[in-house]
Design a protein around this motif. Structure first.
Motif, PDB file in Angstrom:
ATOM      1  N   ARG A  22      34.870 -25.500  31.303  1.00  0.00           N
ATOM      2  CA  ARG A  22      33.560 -24.970  30.917  1.00  0.00           C
ATOM      3  C   ARG A  22      32.419 -25.705  31.600  1.00  0.00           C
ATOM      4  NH1 ARG A  22      36.469 -21.592  29.882  1.00  0.00           N
ATOM      5  NH2 ARG A  22      36.842 -20.521  27.945  1.00  0.00           N
ATOM      6  N   GLN A  51      36.616 -33.645  16.215  1.00  0.00           N
ATOM      7  CA  GLN A  51      35.362 -33.099  16.749  1.00  0.00           C
ATOM      8  C   GLN A  51      34.326 -34.212  16.906  1.00  0.00           C
ATOM      9  OE1 GLN A  51      33.722 -29.780  14.580  1.00  0.00           O
ATOM     10  NE2 GLN A  51      31.803 -29.841  15.711  1.00  0.00           N
ATOM     11  N   GLU A  63      23.078 -29.391  24.375  1.00  0.00           N
ATOM     12  CA  GLU A  63      23.832 -28.192  24.739  1.00  0.00           C
ATOM     13  C   GLU A  63      25.335 -28.459  24.686  1.00  0.00           C
ATOM     14  OE1 GLU A  63      21.277 -29.399  26.726  1.00  0.00           O
ATOM     15  OE2 GLU A  63      19.816 -27.952  25.986  1.00  0.00           O
ATOM     16  N   GLN A  66      26.456 -28.567  21.086  1.00  0.00           N
ATOM     17  CA  GLN A  66      26.583 -27.206  20.572  1.00  0.00           C
ATOM     18  C   GLN A  66      27.825 -26.507  21.118  1.00  0.00           C
ATOM     19  OE1 GLN A  66      24.859 -25.889  18.091  1.00  0.00           O
ATOM     20  NE2 GLN A  66      23.843 -27.872  17.984  1.00  0.00           N
ATOM     21  N   ALA A  67      28.152 -26.733  22.379  1.00  0.00           N
ATOM     22  CA  ALA A  67      29.351 -26.130  22.969  1.00  0.00           C
ATOM     23  C   ALA A  67      30.614 -26.655  22.274  1.00  0.00           C
ATOM     24  CB  ALA A  67      29.409 -26.429  24.468  1.00  0.00           C
ATOM     25  N   HIS A  69      30.744 -27.863  19.185  1.00  0.00           N
ATOM     26  CA  HIS A  69      30.722 -27.309  17.833  1.00  0.00           C
ATOM     27  C   HIS A  69      31.270 -25.880  17.853  1.00  0.00           C
ATOM     28  CE1 HIS A  69      29.403 -26.662  13.733  1.00  0.00           C
ATOM     29  NE2 HIS A  69      28.840 -25.536  14.132  1.00  0.00           N
ATOM     30  N   HIS A  70      30.813 -25.090  18.805  1.00  0.00           N
ATOM     31  CA  HIS A  70      31.274 -23.709  18.938  1.00  0.00           C
ATOM     32  C   HIS A  70      32.778 -23.668  19.212  1.00  0.00           C
ATOM     33  CE1 HIS A  70      31.042 -19.460  19.787  1.00  0.00           C
ATOM     34  NE2 HIS A  70      31.679 -19.670  20.927  1.00  0.00           N
ATOM     35  N   PHE A  71      33.266 -24.511  20.093  1.00  0.00           N
ATOM     36  CA  PHE A  71      34.691 -24.564  20.415  1.00  0.00           C
ATOM     37  C   PHE A  71      35.516 -24.824  19.155  1.00  0.00           C
ATOM     38  CE2 PHE A  71      38.406 -27.225  21.320  1.00  0.00           C
ATOM     39  CZ  PHE A  71      39.135 -26.350  22.101  1.00  0.00           C
ATOM     40  N   GLN A  73      34.622 -24.313  16.035  1.00  0.00           N
ATOM     41  CA  GLN A  73      34.473 -23.207  15.092  1.00  0.00           C
ATOM     42  C   GLN A  73      35.359 -22.032  15.496  1.00  0.00           C
ATOM     43  OE1 GLN A  73      33.609 -24.497  12.618  1.00  0.00           O
ATOM     44  NE2 GLN A  73      31.555 -23.948  12.060  1.00  0.00           N
ATOM     45  N   ILE A  74      35.415 -21.719  16.773  1.00  0.00           N
ATOM     46  CA  ILE A  74      36.260 -20.629  17.267  1.00  0.00           C
ATOM     47  C   ILE A  74      37.723 -20.937  16.972  1.00  0.00           C
ATOM     48  CG2 ILE A  74      37.077 -19.443  19.356  1.00  0.00           C
ATOM     49  CD1 ILE A  74      34.288 -18.609  18.424  1.00  0.00           C
TER      50      ILE A  74
END
Length: 83
Positions: A22, A51, A63, A66-67, A69-71, A73-74
């Protein structure tokens, strides 16, 4: 002989590879630091601990936090879908 759980090592390596793909600017040294932290007992108790460890070691901007955190959560959502 390593004392860290194998699942923790595999999880950390998976996160590392995902982040590199990424565009996170991570090196082999970053991965080695993460593995040493796991061996010391950091990040092995829960998904949230892992995490936190990844954010502490590898997120160098808001950023990237946040990436990560999103990873996580997914990943949590896809685990629920399998149940």
């Amino acid at each position: 002989m390593s004392t860290m759980p194998k699942y923790a090592e595999l999880a950390l390596e998976g996160v590392f590879l995902h982040l590199v793909k990424r565009g996170f600017r991570l090196s082999v040294r970053d991965l080695q630091n993460g593995l040493r932290a796991l061996e010391a007992g950091y990040g092995v108790c829960s998904r949230e601990d892992l995490q936190w460890l990844c954010e502490a070691l590898w997120a160098r901007s808001e950023e990237e936090v946040q990436a990560l955190h999103h990873f996580f959560q997914i990943g949590r959502a896809s685990c629920r879908e399998r149940v």
